[in-house]
Design a protein around this motif. Structure first.
Motif, PDB file in Angstrom:
ATOM      1  N   GLU A   1       0.794  -1.241   0.000  1.00 62.61           N
ATOM      2  CA  GLU A   1       0.000   0.000   0.000  1.00 62.61           C
ATOM      3  C   GLU A   1       0.817   1.277   0.000  1.00 62.61           C
ATOM      4  N   ILE A   2       2.011   1.212   0.562  1.00 68.15           N
ATOM      5  CA  ILE A   2       2.801   2.446   0.704  1.00 68.15           C
ATOM      6  C   ILE A   2       4.004   2.438  -0.233  1.00 68.15           C
ATOM      7  N   GLY A   3       4.699   1.341  -0.276  1.00 64.89           N
ATOM      8  CA  GLY A   3       5.892   1.243  -1.142  1.00 64.89           C
ATOM      9  C   GLY A   3       7.110   1.864  -0.475  1.00 64.89           C
ATOM     10  N   TYR A   4       8.208   1.938  -1.208  1.00 62.21           N
ATOM     11  CA  TYR A   4       9.472   2.472  -0.665  1.00 62.21           C
ATOM     12  C   TYR A   4       9.865   3.727  -1.431  1.00 62.21           C
ATOM     13  N   PRO A   5      10.632   4.649  -0.820  1.00 63.84           N
ATOM     14  CA  PRO A   5      10.969   4.648   0.595  1.00 63.84           C
ATOM     15  C   PRO A   5       9.748   4.972   1.453  1.00 63.84           C
ATOM     16  N   CYS A   6       9.744   4.405   2.678  1.00 64.56           N
ATOM     17  CA  CYS A   6       8.663   4.714   3.604  1.00 64.56           C
ATOM     18  C   CYS A   6       9.266   5.125   4.950  1.00 64.56           C
ATOM     19  N   VAL A   7       8.391   5.594   5.818  1.00 61.18           N
ATOM     20  CA  VAL A   7       8.829   6.050   7.147  1.00 61.18           C
ATOM     21  C   VAL A   7       7.936   5.368   8.173  1.00 61.18           C
ATOM     22  N   VAL A   8       8.548   4.749   9.188  1.00 62.61           N
ATOM     23  CA  VAL A   8       7.728   4.227  10.297  1.00 62.61           C
ATOM     24  C   VAL A   8       7.776   5.267  11.409  1.00 62.61           C
ATOM     25  N   LYS A   9       6.654   5.421  12.111  1.00 59.54           N
ATOM     26  CA  LYS A   9       6.662   6.390  13.219  1.00 59.54           C
ATOM     27  C   LYS A   9       5.596   6.068  14.255  1.00 59.54           C
ATOM     28  N   PRO A  10       5.948   6.200  15.529  1.00 59.00           N
ATOM     29  CA  PRO A  10       4.953   6.012  16.574  1.00 59.00           C
ATOM     30  C   PRO A  10       3.883   7.092  16.455  1.00 59.00           C
ATOM     31  N   VAL A  11       2.692   6.798  16.946  1.00 60.89           N
ATOM     32  CA  VAL A  11       1.586   7.738  16.829  1.00 60.89           C
ATOM     33  C   VAL A  11       1.707   8.891  17.827  1.00 60.89           C
ATOM     34  N   ASP A  12       2.325   8.613  18.956  1.00 63.79           N
ATOM     35  CA  ASP A  12       2.236   9.610  20.030  1.00 63.79           C
ATOM     36  C   ASP A  12       3.564   9.942  20.712  1.00 63.79           C
ATOM     37  N   LEU A  13       4.659   9.828  19.996  1.00 65.71           N
ATOM     38  CA  LEU A  13       5.908  10.348  20.555  1.00 65.71           C
ATOM     39  C   LEU A  13       6.228  11.647  19.829  1.00 65.71           C
ATOM     40  N   ASN A  14       7.229  12.375  20.299  1.00 69.05           N
ATOM     41  CA  ASN A  14       7.668  13.539  19.517  1.00 69.05           C
ATOM     42  C   ASN A  14       9.173  13.682  19.545  1.00 69.05           C
ATOM     43  N   GLY A  15       9.648  14.782  18.932  1.00 66.41           N
ATOM     44  CA  GLY A  15      11.095  14.964  18.830  1.00 66.41           C
ATOM     45  C   GLY A  15      11.743  13.925  17.911  1.00 66.41           C
ATOM     46  N   SER A  16      11.011  13.438  16.934  1.00 65.86           N
ATOM     47  CA  SER A  16      11.504  12.445  15.957  1.00 65.86           C
ATOM     48  C   SER A  16      11.828  11.090  16.587  1.00 65.86           C
ATOM     49  N   ARG A  17      11.391  10.865  17.819  1.00 55.12           N
ATOM     50  CA  ARG A  17      11.687   9.562  18.443  1.00 55.12           C
ATOM     51  C   ARG A  17      10.951   8.443  17.709  1.00 55.12           C
ATOM     52  N   GLY A  18      11.676   7.425  17.357  1.00 56.31           N
ATOM     53  CA  GLY A  18      11.076   6.263  16.713  1.00 56.31           C
ATOM     54  C   GLY A  18      10.745   6.480  15.247  1.00 56.31           C
ATOM     55  N   VAL A  19      11.108   7.634  14.679  1.00 58.52           N
ATOM     56  CA  VAL A  19      10.811   7.890  13.258  1.00 58.52           C
ATOM     57  C   VAL A  19      11.997   7.371  12.434  1.00 58.52           C
ATOM     58  N   ILE A  20      11.738   6.389  11.575  1.00 60.21           N
ATOM     59  CA  ILE A  20      12.827   5.718  10.845  1.00 60.21           C
ATOM     60  C   ILE A  20      12.425   5.536   9.380  1.00 60.21           C
ATOM     61  N   ARG A  21      13.347   5.892   8.496  1.00 60.44           N
ATOM     62  CA  ARG A  21      13.108   5.689   7.056  1.00 60.44           C
ATOM     63  C   ARG A  21      13.595   4.300   6.657  1.00 60.44           C
ATOM     64  N   ALA A  22      12.865   3.668   5.754  1.00 56.88           N
ATOM     65  CA  ALA A  22      13.299   2.371   5.205  1.00 56.88           C
ATOM     66  C   ALA A  22      13.195   2.423   3.690  1.00 56.88           C
ATOM     67  N   ASN A  23      14.236   1.936   3.025  1.00 55.01           N
ATOM     68  CA  ASN A  23      14.270   1.975   1.559  1.00 55.01           C
ATOM     69  C   ASN A  23      13.953   0.630   0.904  1.00 55.01           C
ATOM     70  N   ASP A  24      13.923  -0.432   1.703  1.00 58.90           N
ATOM     71  CA  ASP A  24      13.599  -1.751   1.157  1.00 58.90           C
ATOM     72  C   ASP A  24      13.104  -2.651   2.288  1.00 58.90           C
ATOM     73  N   ARG A  25      12.775  -3.885   1.954  1.00 55.71           N
ATOM     74  CA  ARG A  25      12.169  -4.774   2.952  1.00 55.71           C
ATOM     75  C   ARG A  25      13.103  -5.021   4.143  1.00 55.71           C
ATOM     76  N   ALA A  26      14.393  -5.247   3.861  1.00 51.80           N
ATOM     77  CA  ALA A  26      15.324  -5.542   4.964  1.00 51.80           C
ATOM     78  C   ALA A  26      15.398  -4.340   5.919  1.00 51.80           C
ATOM     79  N   GLU A  27      15.450  -3.146   5.349  1.00 53.32           N
ATOM     80  CA  GLU A  27      15.503  -1.949   6.211  1.00 53.32           C
ATOM     81  C   GLU A  27      14.193  -1.768   6.983  1.00 53.32           C
ATOM     82  N   LEU A  28      13.086  -2.095   6.325  1.00 49.73           N
ATOM     83  CA  LEU A  28      11.790  -1.946   7.009  1.00 49.73           C
ATOM     84  C   LEU A  28      11.705  -2.913   8.190  1.00 49.73           C
ATOM     85  N   LEU A  29      12.140  -4.159   7.970  1.00 46.89           N
ATOM     86  CA  LEU A  29      12.079  -5.132   9.079  1.00 46.89           C
ATOM     87  C   LEU A  29      12.995  -4.700  10.224  1.00 46.89           C
ATOM     88  N   ALA A  30      14.170  -4.164   9.875  1.00 49.46           N
ATOM     89  CA  ALA A  30      15.093  -3.691  10.919  1.00 49.46           C
ATOM     90  C   ALA A  30      14.467  -2.499  11.661  1.00 49.46           C
TER      91      ALA A  30
END
Ligand code: ADP
Length: 414
Positions: free
Chosen positions: A146-175
């Motif tokens: 649904e989203i494809g790459y590159p994508c960004v994972v992020k918590p719904v309720d943290l701030n200051g970029s905590r937990g915000v991570i970019r992934a460019n492929d499946r291995a990076e997304l799983l990590a």
């Protein structure tokens, strides 16, 4: 004669923002009662008059109403996101003007925000909500479809970029998912959204009856391309063309409207690319950390003075930022460990254009970089005739600083 203003300020024990609001209130002769985010039983021990649990909104709002019986306030103001929903809820019970609680919640809950921005037809990335109860392989398959790459994972309720991570492929997304799951714990919501390329800006604004005044637009001259999104330099005024700045302001105003925010400070992050401005987020609060020190308005008012004046219905002399360029560098944490020493402070402080350098990390204490960490080493402030000078001063001061960080011996291996 006007009555002496009195406010209830919602703060957290460690917020960087509290002293600036207390100073501003003192300058304006406003009485402040603080409600601090902590269990009631602990507040006496810590020397606070009023401790309320911010996350138990109904209980905390009722406590506030009780505490204010017989001694009303003009406004309830949260210094940051953590108290925004409670401020709206308590104001509602007290019959004070406020943003709708739903709007306050949407401005700090990234999933709700995405839904409402999409409903408001604002340019925002494709997104999907998941939970850490979901199997990472299933998340990865869903996000890929649904989203494809590159994508960004992020918590719904943290701030200051905590937990915000970019992934460019499946291995990076799983990590990234492994890291996110460890950070936010079981059965917590998070987003996967498409990565928005482009330069990033931060807009500091103020809403009156839904009308947005831009107080400052900051460029972020360091590239923020991931995998983690550590803030560094903010410089104002923006060097973007006037038409782009106008498009950014229009986009932020529409975003605030889509969330239902109509009063008080907003802080918006946007990215700009060939398709124009995109909303990364809009928060119903002012800029974080110590960054507001870069801003002075009219003859010499701080951002917090403007916010307090607006909230208490006091006249605002001017919302015009003083002409000089200003900037701040949030000093990034280069790696995890124990901060042992900081050298070069004198040199950094004496660099041309540098106003002050404040080291906020404590020596002999652990420091944690993003995506897990939640603070910086400190802040450098500079002023100058134009934004390029300010940026240069900040970089020179940073280069003069040396942080000795001793790698910690890991207690366990993930
Ligand atoms: P926080 O509230 O924790 O700061 P944000 O949603 O603002 O969370 O994300 C933090 C930073 O991560 C942003 O300032 C931006 O640089 C980057 N970022 C977040 N979402 C995206 C996205 N969809 N595309 C590109 N960068 C993003």
């Amino acid at each position: 004669m006007t009555h002496k203003r009195r406010i209830l300020l919602l703060t957290t024990p460690n917020s960087y923002r509290t002293p600036a609001f207390l100073d501003a209130a003192q300058r304006l002769g406003i009485d402040v009662l603080q409600a601090v985010d902590m269990p009631e039983e602990l507040s006496d021990h810590w020397g606070y008059r009023l401790g309320v649990p911010f996350h138990q909104v109904e209980r905390a709002a009722a406590q506030i109403v009780d505490a204010l019986a017989g001694s009303p306030v003009d406004t309830v103001l949260a210094v940051d996101d953590s108290g925004a929903l409670l401020a709206a809820r308590a104001s509602h019970l007290l019959g004070l003007p406020h943003n709708a609680p739903d709007a306050a919640e949407a401005a700090r809950n990234k999933a709700l925000m995405r839904q409402m921005l999409a409903a408001g037809v604002l340019p925002s990335p494709a997104f999907r909500l998941f939970s850490t109860a979901d199997d990472p392989a299933v998340v990865a398959a869903g996000a890929e479809a649904e989203i494809g790459y590159p994508c960004v994972v992020k918590p719904v309720d943290l701030n200051g970029s905590r937990g915000v991570i970019r992934a460019n492929d499946r291995a990076e997304l799983l990590a990234a998912l492994r890291r996110l799951y460890a950070l936010i714990g079981a059965a917590r919501p998070f987003l996967v959204e498409s990565y928005i390329p482009g330069v990033e800006v931060a807009l500091e604004g103020m809403l009156d009856n839904g009308y947005l005044t831009v107080l400052a637009l900051f460029d972020k001259p360091d590239p923020l391309e991931g995998p983690f999104f550590e803030e560094t330099i903010y410089v104002t005024p923006s060097r973007l063309p006037a038409t782009t700045q106008q498009a950014i302001a229009d986009c932020a105003a529409r975003a605030a409207r889509a969330l239902g925010l109509h009063m008080g400070p907003i802080h918006a992050e946007l990215r700009i690319n060939d398709s124009g401005p995109w909303i990364v987020e809009v928060a119903g609060r002012s800029i974080g950390g110590l960054c507001s020190r870069t801003l002075r308005f009219g003859s010499d008012a701080s951002l917090e003075e403007l916010i307090l004046r607006q909230a208490c219905g006091l006249p605002i002399e001017s919302r015009e930022r003083q002409k000089q360029a200003g900037g701040v560098m949030m000093i990034p944490i280069p790696g995890p460990g124990i901060l042992r020493s900081v050298r070069g402070l004198e040199d950094a402080q004496h660099m041309p254009g540098v106003e002050s350098v404040e080291i906020t990390a404590r020596v002999n204490n652990p420091i944690v970089p993003l995506p897990e960490g939640e603070s910086y080493l400190g802040f450098i402030f500079a002023r100058g005739d134009d934004p390029a000078d300010v940026e240069r001063s900040l970089r020179q001061a940073h280069a003069a600083l040396h942080f000795e960080i001793e790698a910690e011996i890991p207690l366990f291996v993930r």
